[in-house]
Enzyme design. Sequence first.
Site, mmCIF file in Angstrom:
data_model
loop_
_atom_site.group_PDB
_atom_site.id
_atom_site.type_symbol
_atom_site.label_atom_id
_atom_site.label_comp_id
_atom_site.label_asym_id
_atom_site.label_seq_id
_atom_site.Cartn_x
_atom_site.Cartn_y
_atom_site.Cartn_z
ATOM 1 N N GLY A 18 -72.248 -76.965 -67.488
ATOM 2 C CA GLY A 18 -71.188 -76.662 -66.534
ATOM 3 C C GLY A 18 -69.995 -77.615 -66.566
ATOM 4 N N ILE A 32 -72.175 -59.608 -72.298
ATOM 5 C CA ILE A 32 -72.197 -58.870 -71.033
ATOM 6 C C ILE A 32 -71.284 -57.667 -71.244
ATOM 7 C CG2 ILE A 32 -70.525 -60.591 -70.177
ATOM 8 C CD1 ILE A 32 -71.171 -59.749 -67.330
ATOM 9 N N HIS A 48 -63.827 -70.485 -76.482
ATOM 10 C CA HIS A 48 -64.672 -70.769 -77.642
ATOM 11 C C HIS A 48 -64.161 -72.051 -78.300
ATOM 12 C CE1 HIS A 48 -67.430 -70.022 -80.870
ATOM 13 N NE2 HIS A 48 -66.465 -70.276 -81.733
#
Length: 206
Positions: free
Chosen positions: A13, A94, A108
């Site tokens: 995170g 997703i 990325h």
Amino acid sequence: MTVNLAVLLSGSGTTLQNLIDCIEDGTLDARIRIVIASREDAYGLVRAGNHGIPAAVVARKEHKGLDAFSEALWREIRKHPVDLVVLAGFMSLIHVPADFENRMMNIHPALIPSFCGKGMYGHHVHEAVLAYGAKVSGATVHFVDEHYDHGPIILQEAVSVLDDDTPDTLADRVQAKERELYPRAVQLFAEGRLRVAGRRVKVLPA
Ligand code: GAR
């Protein structure tokens, strides 16, 4: 306009933390409505808790197949008033429903379309860049489509690869670039300054 975010993550995170820091120091006009982790041990959940941000777990391993996992994620996301879904070290595909096309972003740690795709995440990317002998790497923020690291590119900047780089030192340089690019891309979205035409994303002047 303050943009309402859902942040999806699978790991430590640090990307979430950077967005929180930018919101708290006033450089990003956003509010994180929900943090969703694909693993219950993701440290990103602790970071959300530390800042009073609602968090949920939708565990990848508890859903057979992408359709079921995706459906569970969207069920959670849609409980909240979300304008933009931000992937922050989220290690799964997703599905993108029609109403969220160009309303989901990913970052990325390389220059897409190089060193990206399934299995290319985190340190694997920097190892592959060094093994190939590339002289530049960088960071890419893009809208999400149905493929890994593939949708229209919003912002992309290069960093040098140095002769004595290790995966760790290259990661440090790329992550510094990530910390700059992701909040900038979200802020551009918040200001309504991104226009998508096919694969090209134009940034409108302020
Ligand atoms: C970031 O470097 C991000 O670019 C990368 O994972 C890291 C997340 O770190 N994402 C990918 O590789 C996506 N293909 P974090 O879990 O500490 O935020």
